[in-house]
Design a protein around this motif. Sequence first.
Motif, short mmCIF file in Angstrom:
data_model
loop_
_atom_site.label_atom_id
_atom_site.label_comp_id
_atom_site.label_asym_id
_atom_site.label_seq_id
_atom_site.Cartn_x
_atom_site.Cartn_y
_atom_site.Cartn_z
N ASP A 349 0.81 -1.21 0.00
CA ASP A 349 0.00 0.00 0.00
C ASP A 349 0.85 1.27 0.00
O ASP A 349 0.60 2.18 -0.79
CB ASP A 349 -0.92 -0.02 1.22
N LEU A 350 1.85 1.32 0.86
CA LEU A 350 2.66 2.54 0.97
C LEU A 350 3.68 2.64 -0.15
O LEU A 350 3.80 3.69 -0.81
CB LEU A 350 3.37 2.58 2.33
N HIS A 351 4.42 1.57 -0.38
CA HIS A 351 5.54 1.67 -1.31
C HIS A 351 5.14 1.42 -2.76
O HIS A 351 5.45 2.23 -3.64
CB HIS A 351 6.65 0.71 -0.90
N MET A 352 4.45 0.30 -3.00
CA MET A 352 4.13 -0.04 -4.39
C MET A 352 3.08 0.90 -4.98
O MET A 352 3.25 1.45 -6.08
CB MET A 352 3.64 -1.49 -4.46
N TRP A 360 7.05 7.01 -10.62
CA TRP A 360 6.84 6.62 -12.02
C TRP A 360 6.14 7.72 -12.79
O TRP A 360 6.49 8.05 -13.93
CB TRP A 360 6.04 5.33 -12.05
N GLY A 361 5.13 8.32 -12.16
CA GLY A 361 4.40 9.41 -12.80
C GLY A 361 5.31 10.57 -13.13
O GLY A 361 5.24 11.14 -14.24
N ALA A 436 21.13 11.45 -8.53
CA ALA A 436 20.17 10.58 -7.84
C ALA A 436 20.81 9.84 -6.67
O ALA A 436 20.23 9.79 -5.57
CB ALA A 436 19.57 9.59 -8.83
N LEU A 437 21.97 9.24 -6.89
CA LEU A 437 22.59 8.46 -5.82
C LEU A 437 23.01 9.33 -4.64
O LEU A 437 22.69 8.99 -3.48
CB LEU A 437 23.78 7.68 -6.37
N PRO A 438 23.70 10.46 -4.84
CA PRO A 438 24.01 11.32 -3.68
C PRO A 438 22.76 11.81 -2.95
O PRO A 438 22.74 11.89 -1.72
CB PRO A 438 24.80 12.48 -4.31
N ARG A 473 12.09 7.11 -5.53
CA ARG A 473 12.72 8.11 -6.39
C ARG A 473 14.05 7.58 -6.94
O ARG A 473 14.39 7.82 -8.10
CB ARG A 473 12.95 9.41 -5.62
N TYR A 474 14.78 6.85 -6.08
CA TYR A 474 16.06 6.34 -6.54
C TYR A 474 15.88 5.32 -7.66
O TYR A 474 16.73 5.17 -8.53
CB TYR A 474 16.85 5.72 -5.39
N TRP A 475 14.76 4.62 -7.67
CA TRP A 475 14.51 3.68 -8.76
C TRP A 475 14.14 4.41 -10.05
O TRP A 475 14.70 4.14 -11.11
CB TRP A 475 13.39 2.70 -8.38
N TYR A 476 13.20 5.35 -9.99
CA TYR A 476 12.63 5.92 -11.21
C TYR A 476 13.19 7.28 -11.61
O TYR A 476 13.28 7.59 -12.80
CB TYR A 476 11.11 6.05 -11.06
N ASN A 477 13.51 8.14 -10.67
CA ASN A 477 13.83 9.54 -11.00
C ASN A 477 15.33 9.72 -11.09
O ASN A 477 16.01 10.07 -10.10
CB ASN A 477 13.22 10.47 -9.95
#
Length: 898
Positions: A349-352, A360-361, A436-438, A473-477
């Motif tokens: 619910d929170l993360h996915m 993603w948006g 993104a990583l920093p 955010r680290y995954w998508y942005n």
Amino acid sequence: MRLGEPATIGQVGGKGHSLSRLVGEGFAVPHARILPTAVYRRFVRDTGMDRSVVDAARPEFAQGMLSFDAAAGRIREMFDSASLASDLFDGLRDTYADVAADVTPVAVRSSATTEDLPDFSFAGQQESYLNILDLEAFVAAVRRCWASAWSARALAYRHRLGVDNANVAVAVVVQRMVDADVSGVVFTANPATGARGEMIVNAGYGLGEGIVGGTVGPDEFVLDRESLAARDTHLGDKAHMVVGADDGGTRPVDVGAKQRRLASVSPDQLTELGREARAIEQHFDGIPQDIEWAFASGKLWILQSRPITNLPPEPLVDVRWDPPEPGAYLQRSQWVEHVPEPVSTLFEDLHMKRSLQEAWGRNLVRRGNHDYEDTQPPASFHLTTTVNGFAYRQVGEPPRRGRPLAGSPARRSRLAARLRTLRMYLTFVPRWRFVALPRYRREIHTWHAVDPKATTVEQLWTGIRAMSKADARYWYNDGVWNAFALSRGTEHQLHQFLEQHGDGQFTSGQFLSGLASPALDAQTKLAAVAEAIRDRETLFDAVIAASPHRLREILDSHPDGGLARAAMDGYFAEYGHQVFTLDFVEPSEAESPLNTLRSLHALLVSPYDGSAARRQIRRRQRDALRAASQHFRGKLRWRFRWRLWIARRYYPNRERAMFDLGRAWTVLRPLARELGRRLVEVGTLHQPGDIFFLTTGELGRAVRSLVALARLPQSHRHAHYPDGPGLPEYADVAFARRELREARKRLKPPALIPGPPPWSPLSSGAESNTSGSVLKGSAVSPGQVTGEACVILSPSDFDRMRPGTILVCPTTTPAWTQLFPQAIGLVTDIGGILAHGSIVAREYGIPAVLGLVDATERILDGQTLTVDGDSGSVTVGAGLVPARATARVAPTEHPSSV
């Protein structure tokens, strides 16, 4: 000591304690007495063995194997040769006289303090001796029962489970023998499926020794728990039965052909047995039981009862794999590959459905085709969702923005595509590495500085949500997705070129092996810890002889353990954040280090020569490059070299970016546990970990109740909350969801729901991945190997990994890397050329075939496999388990698409 007298497990062992409780409740148990553990302790103390036996139990290390055979032999000689004090002998004689009454054979059965427990049965680890006819044989049997606690198999069993030998003590149950006409075992729940509505009865003629020992093919009856009628009956061969020998002990006797074809127990006996088993289970607080029984001259006797160990959850019924909305197509690929098991409620619910959906948006909006509102429900589907608790990714994209744009759509599309490709090559990796990583690590560092115990409820809840958003955010942005896109894109170009022009001689895996990655670095670091232990002989001897459970304890206490301890601390500081699944309900490698310690122990027993593997990989690459240079001519050679260069440049970035994914959970989990602890205090939850089984809305309400409570003066709290400030209804809800997740772990999710999308190459029908005894998947790491399959379904099975076998598993995440040094090949259900398993397999130079959909169902542990990492085939030597209806995973679409 007589059965039925009050006693603890420490006094009479597991078997004795269980039988005493049964006698106390009036169940028909043969007359018996118990030689309590105090007798054993007195014997080993008088003979000095209480000190020497633990030292003698050390295993030997030879030819890369641990062996307890010599240790067991030494200890057996000690027990055989030690003298028995006269008063102890008199006690044994009196016990024998009371039970045997001079005319009745007796059974002498060990009852160790570490057996018949809910988590570990230790079944078969100690000995029982039947049909003892005289005092001399009785005393010898008691000695052998005591010594059996130190048999090779018992020592190996305790070593694997981390049970301290110093805590072992043995009681002995001396029981009047029952001259059984028929005997066996009844399980008050189905031990294979977990069904509580079924009882399983195994039965055969004569004594139960043959059935328990597995030498007799018994009759099997499946009873309905309520009616006790037989739902199913399977008659075993019952080729022989075990009876008492005239001179003591037992012997097998052939069973006549006519008697073999008859059921060994009647319907009335089954009903009586089922009724008695239900009563015994009820006496043991409703815990399903494994009960040994016997009928003699028509009377039912109960010989033993213990909890069924590792009983599966109640199986789910009427399970459907339907899409969440009409027209949806779901796939278990990409991010989902790192969530192999059913997810927790809060993670879904929170993360996915919130954090990942938002990130993603924003990613889609940056590409210029979407308005943010159209990427979020209800305008959009949930990108990541669940079916029966398993994570899926929805294929497709939400509605694009509807505003009119100037210019030719075709020209604009071509120009946009070229600019997008150029921007990818120029900016994707720098934005991941330097933006993104920093940013992700800064957010983690900020919340890591917060002491969960000293902070407010609001901060705990804010921190949990902040870490979820940071990881999404680290995954998508600009994060993992950037590295993933270029890794997949450049590898795809190389793969397509080789398919078109290579005449079937080459695969991309031949040229992308042996590249540096955090996974390989982690294994190198763990090998350095092993080397630091191996360099100190006394430390090595102490560690190798102990269970992996005690490895850290030994390093902390041993005078030579400082260097290895520092190396291990360094390993966990750098790699301990790695996760076995991206679901934050599960602990990280550092939080649950046992599997790492087992891998370290395995490296001590069977050292991994990484340099030799890398030399072999480089040799294969040189051979492949030489063959490619001869095959490709003119412009094709230059095109090959360009695609190879750019693929090798970007390919490693995927694993480097993935290395940090889930790092935020090292902060989120302590915050969540502290919030959970506070909710336990007010009665909202049963245990802190149940916080992961509330939805975001439920947890928000629970947090608000705590905040409101904190604002009230102490004197006003009872008036406002007469029944307490908690929300007790959530406690049972969370518990039920936890139990449901455990039950769902036994389900096998289909790769596609409802099937291949219409635009997929597989849309014309499900593509079979089987031909005879051959499974087909994705060829991801070159080479061929034949070996024994080792099926590992989850991290809880890591201790079952056998060196020199082919690892067969659902999928792999970074924390699974520790198994690769022991593997000679890899086969998975999920994954493709860019999955974690394929990349690491190439780094280790082991052949791998991924994405076989149902390999873990259709390959049995121990079967002989031939893995061909060039053609993508897995040949099963002894035949495949029949497949259920399923469809292969469609090839993952190009990463530049949604």
